[in-house]
Write a protein that holds these residues in place. Structure first.
Motif, PDB file in Angstrom:
ATOM      1  N   GLN A 165      39.818  17.096  69.296  1.00  0.00           N
ATOM      2  CA  GLN A 165      40.720  16.462  68.333  1.00  0.00           C
ATOM      3  C   GLN A 165      41.634  15.453  69.026  1.00  0.00           C
ATOM      4  N   THR A 166      42.158  15.825  70.197  1.00  0.00           N
ATOM      5  CA  THR A 166      43.018  14.915  70.967  1.00  0.00           C
ATOM      6  C   THR A 166      42.255  13.673  71.388  1.00  0.00           C
ATOM      7  N   ILE A 167      41.006  13.859  71.837  1.00  0.00           N
ATOM      8  CA  ILE A 167      40.174  12.726  72.246  1.00  0.00           C
ATOM      9  C   ILE A 167      39.913  11.805  71.064  1.00  0.00           C
ATOM     10  N   ALA A 168      39.717  12.385  69.873  1.00  0.00           N
ATOM     11  CA  ALA A 168      39.508  11.579  68.671  1.00  0.00           C
ATOM     12  C   ALA A 168      40.716  10.694  68.394  1.00  0.00           C
ATOM     13  N   VAL A 169      41.890  11.269  68.512  1.00  0.00           N
ATOM     14  CA  VAL A 169      43.125  10.503  68.247  1.00  0.00           C
ATOM     15  C   VAL A 169      43.267   9.361  69.246  1.00  0.00           C
TER      16      VAL A 169
ATOM     17  N   CYS B 208      42.514  11.393  63.905  1.00  0.00           N
ATOM     18  CA  CYS B 208      41.335  12.256  63.804  1.00  0.00           C
ATOM     19  C   CYS B 208      40.788  12.174  62.376  1.00  0.00           C
ATOM     20  N   PRO B 209      39.519  11.867  62.204  1.00  0.00           N
ATOM     21  CA  PRO B 209      38.940  11.761  60.851  1.00  0.00           C
ATOM     22  C   PRO B 209      39.006  13.089  60.107  1.00  0.00           C
ATOM     23  N   THR B 210      38.956  13.034  58.799  1.00  0.00           N
ATOM     24  CA  THR B 210      38.869  14.238  57.971  1.00  0.00           C
ATOM     25  C   THR B 210      37.614  15.020  58.364  1.00  0.00           C
ATOM     26  N   PRO B 211      37.734  16.324  58.612  1.00  0.00           N
ATOM     27  CA  PRO B 211      36.567  17.102  59.051  1.00  0.00           C
ATOM     28  C   PRO B 211      35.365  16.931  58.127  1.00  0.00           C
ATOM     29  N   ARG B 212      34.202  16.698  58.756  1.00  0.00           N
ATOM     30  CA  ARG B 212      32.903  16.634  58.088  1.00  0.00           C
ATOM     31  C   ARG B 212      32.741  15.417  57.187  1.00  0.00           C
ATOM     32  N   TYR B 213      33.589  14.417  57.351  1.00  0.00           N
ATOM     33  CA  TYR B 213      33.442  13.160  56.624  1.00  0.00           C
ATOM     34  C   TYR B 213      33.194  12.032  57.627  1.00  0.00           C
ATOM     35  N   ALA B 214      32.182  11.219  57.379  1.00  0.00           N
ATOM     36  CA  ALA B 214      31.880  10.099  58.271  1.00  0.00           C
ATOM     37  C   ALA B 214      32.883   8.970  58.028  1.00  0.00           C
ATOM     38  N   ALA B 215      33.453   8.454  59.115  1.00  0.00           N
ATOM     39  CA  ALA B 215      34.439   7.373  59.012  1.00  0.00           C
ATOM     40  C   ALA B 215      34.002   6.204  59.888  1.00  0.00           C
TER      41      ALA B 215
ATOM     42  N   ALA C  69      32.406   7.806  63.185  1.00  0.00           N
ATOM     43  CA  ALA C  69      32.979   8.979  63.852  1.00  0.00           C
ATOM     44  C   ALA C  69      32.974  10.146  62.866  1.00  0.00           C
ATOM     45  N   ILE C  70      32.557  11.308  63.350  1.00  0.00           N
ATOM     46  CA  ILE C  70      32.558  12.528  62.527  1.00  0.00           C
ATOM     47  C   ILE C  70      33.193  13.644  63.342  1.00  0.00           C
ATOM     48  N   PHE C  71      34.170  14.316  62.723  1.00  0.00           N
ATOM     49  CA  PHE C  71      34.835  15.439  63.384  1.00  0.00           C
ATOM     50  C   PHE C  71      34.466  16.732  62.649  1.00  0.00           C
ATOM     51  N   TYR C  72      34.039  17.738  63.416  1.00  0.00           N
ATOM     52  CA  TYR C  72      33.692  19.046  62.866  1.00  0.00           C
ATOM     53  C   TYR C  72      34.693  20.070  63.402  1.00  0.00           C
ATOM     54  N   GLN C  73      35.397  20.717  62.505  1.00  0.00           N
ATOM     55  CA  GLN C  73      36.398  21.697  62.926  1.00  0.00           C
ATOM     56  C   GLN C  73      35.767  23.078  63.075  1.00  0.00           C
ATOM     57  N   ASN C  74      36.146  23.768  64.145  1.00  0.00           N
ATOM     58  CA  ASN C  74      35.593  25.096  64.374  1.00  0.00           C
ATOM     59  C   ASN C  74      35.955  26.033  63.221  1.00  0.00           C
ATOM     60  N   PRO C  75      35.105  26.958  62.854  1.00  0.00           N
ATOM     61  CA  PRO C  75      33.814  27.266  63.478  1.00  0.00           C
ATOM     62  C   PRO C  75      32.638  26.541  62.820  1.00  0.00           C
ATOM     63  N   HIS C  76      32.953  25.538  61.973  1.00  0.00           N
ATOM     64  CA  HIS C  76      31.903  24.876  61.191  1.00  0.00           C
ATOM     65  C   HIS C  76      31.311  23.696  61.961  1.00  0.00           C
ATOM     66  N   SER C  77      30.686  23.999  63.076  1.00  0.00           N
ATOM     67  CA  SER C  77      30.059  22.960  63.894  1.00  0.00           C
ATOM     68  C   SER C  77      28.851  23.553  64.593  1.00  0.00           C
ATOM     69  N   TYR C  78      28.098  22.711  65.261  1.00  0.00           N
ATOM     70  CA  TYR C  78      26.891  23.168  65.958  1.00  0.00           C
ATOM     71  C   TYR C  78      27.231  24.201  67.021  1.00  0.00           C
TER      72      TYR C  78
ATOM     73  N   VAL D  50      34.172  19.793  67.359  1.00  0.00           N
ATOM     74  CA  VAL D  50      33.163  18.846  67.852  1.00  0.00           C
ATOM     75  C   VAL D  50      33.462  17.457  67.302  1.00  0.00           C
ATOM     76  N   LEU D  51      33.365  16.454  68.174  1.00  0.00           N
ATOM     77  CA  LEU D  51      33.505  15.056  67.789  1.00  0.00           C
ATOM     78  C   LEU D  51      32.205  14.334  68.116  1.00  0.00           C
ATOM     79  N   GLU D  52      31.667  13.585  67.152  1.00  0.00           N
ATOM     80  CA  GLU D  52      30.484  12.767  67.398  1.00  0.00           C
ATOM     81  C   GLU D  52      30.830  11.309  67.138  1.00  0.00           C
ATOM     82  N   LEU D  53      30.552  10.475  68.124  1.00  0.00           N
ATOM     83  CA  LEU D  53      30.813   9.040  68.044  1.00  0.00           C
ATOM     84  C   LEU D  53      29.482   8.308  68.030  1.00  0.00           C
ATOM     85  N   GLN D  54      29.176   7.635  66.935  1.00  0.00           N
ATOM     86  CA  GLN D  54      27.929   6.900  66.790  1.00  0.00           C
ATOM     87  C   GLN D  54      28.225   5.419  66.934  1.00  0.00           C
ATOM     88  N   ALA D  55      27.669   4.819  67.981  1.00  0.00           N
ATOM     89  CA  ALA D  55      27.928   3.411  68.271  1.00  0.00           C
ATOM     90  C   ALA D  55      26.594   2.689  68.442  1.00  0.00           C
TER      91      ALA D  55
END
Length: 457
Positions: free
Chosen positions: A41-45, A51-58, A75-84, A89-94
């Protein structure tokens, strides 16, 4: 007795935040950097500004430490425990440029993450009970599947079909073990308890279910590992021609000159979705040619790792003392098929002739007549059945564990006069079966399994 064995947990570096490039190496349209752990979450900020809304693509800009633009992406942020992984979990698609992916990964590491180890994301998913061990292994099998059938079987395992089959047998095994151990509290009546509890019948029932699971697992192991087939025989009997027929293309040089093939030639094909690793070898004969000698030595080494040996011979001369000598030098455990080639010259019909100990196939590597008979026999000899319905991906360690369970059940059936001995065999069977899904798995085995994954998974 506890109903389930405790899961062995690997705590090494589990509190770290990890990051890795999750897409294949090289340039591509899209690349993904994945981060997992408390700092996500800190890295996302720091990279995105918030930090994006959990489970929403921004769709957002990605910034470096000087607030210079790295790229714009999803960017998609998944808040525990709802992640892989079960963690934040943070996923950055570039854009998937090699340099760009490295810059983005370096930025995540700069902000406190460390480079993930091979398979560490999936290992954390296992440790956090998102998936069991068989499902974790299936992740790698889905990625590495070389045929459509293998991919489908791997997906069955990943979705939990293999684990569900194991757990059904495991539950019955545990219930029977609990009953037998209860008998130990009444030693003077334990024989009656064994008889009244139909322990023999229940052992037989568990063994039958285990055999069904083993059959499906064996099928899946063939889809995963394939079959290694070595072509062996005297020079100029048609090994390279047969190699080309099986491959469907000219992968080996064919001439009328004996000894043309001087080294092993390997080619991967598939029959009914089963990978076959075909190895064409140098013809076996006495020679003074140093290069040919090296090829012949490699021929014998190839037989040591093969599952099936095709002993080729010319129908014009049949099985001579030289063929018998080749047979005598082959490893005893390797399956063998006599292939009588050149029926286009001898004018014989393509067919299979079986006797109690040997299989003989008559074909023409030149015209292809009888080659389909050989393909069918290869699958039959490997134990593959045409119907792959319900087959799930399995590994050698799974088959070994299932074999151990079967052996313990057999020993238990032979010790019914002693509840104590039956209980011990059931305990060992439970441990072996539980190792498949990870209910009881040594840490060193877990390390070996996950070390073979790609870094981003």
């Amino acid at each position: 007795m506890r109903p389930r064995l405790p899961k062995k947990v690997m705590q090494k570096n589990s509190a770290d935040t990890i990051a890795a490039i999750a897409t294949a190496s090289g340039a591509g349209g899209i690349g993904v950097v994945r981060v997992s752990g408390a700092l996500s979450q800190t890295i996302a900020v720091q990279i995105l500004g918030h930090c994006p809304t959990p489970r929403y693509a921004a769709y957002l800009p990605f910034f470096d430490k000087n607030q210079q633009l790295i790229d714009r992406g999803i960017a998609i942020f998944y808040q525990n425990p709802h992640s892989y992984t079960g963690e934040n979990v943070l996923e950055l698609q570039a854009h998937g440029g090699t340099a760009l992916m490295q810059i983005l990964l370096a930025r995540c590491i700069e902000l406190g993450a460390r480079q993930a180890e091979p398979g560490e994301f999936t290992r954390r998913a296992y440790l956090n009970d998102k998936i069991d061990l068989a499902q974790a292994e299936a992740v790698a099998d889905v990625i590495n599947a070389s045929t459509v059938e293998a991919a489908r079987s791997a997906m069955r395992s990943l979705s939990g079909e293999f684990s569900a089959s194991i757990n059904v047998v495991l539950a019955k095994l545990i219930n029977l073990r609990m009953y037998v151990e209860a008998c130990l509290d009444f030693p003077e009546e334990e024989i009656d308890f064994i008889t009244q509890g139909n322990v023999a019948e229940k052992l037989a029932g568990i063994a039958d279910e285990l055999n069904t699971v083993f059959t499906k697992a064996h099928q899946g192991a063939l889809l995963r590992e394939g079959i290694y087939v070595v072509l062996i025989g005297q020079p100029n009997v048609g090994k390279s021609s047969l190699m080309n027929q099986l491959a469907g293309e000219e992968v080996a040089i064919v001439t009328s000159v004996a000894g043309t093939t001087r080294d092993t030639i390997k080619n991967a094909i598939q029959i009914n979705g089963v990978p076959l690793h075909i190895i064409d070898t140098a013809g076996l004969r006495e020679t003074d040619d140093e290069v040919e000698k090296f090829g012949i030595a490699r021929t014998w080494r190839a037989t040591e790792t093969a599952n099936i040996a095709l002993l080729l011979l010319d129908t014009a001369h049949g099985i001579t003392d030289k063929e018998k000598s080749i047979l005598d030098h082959l490893p005893q455990e390797i399956a063998k098929i006599w292939v009588h080639n050149k029926i286009d010259v001898s004018r014989e019909k393509p067919e299979i002739r079986d006797n109690a100990t040997e299989t003989h196939i008559y074909l023409s590597a030149k015209t292809g007549a009888g080659v389909d008979l050989l393909k069918t026999q290869l699958l039959k000899l490997a134990g593959y059945q045409a119907s792959g319905e319900g087959v799930f991906m399995a590994r050698a360690r799974h088959l070994e564990a299932l074999t151990q369970v079967h052996q313990h059940l057999q020993t238990a059936s032979a010790q019914l006069n002693s509840a104590e001995l039956v209980a011990e065999e059931l305990r060992l069977a439970q441990e072996a079966l539980g190792s498949i899904t990870g209910e009881f798995t040594p840490d060193d085995l877990l390390g070996e399994i996950f070390s073979k994954f790609c870094i981003g998974k």
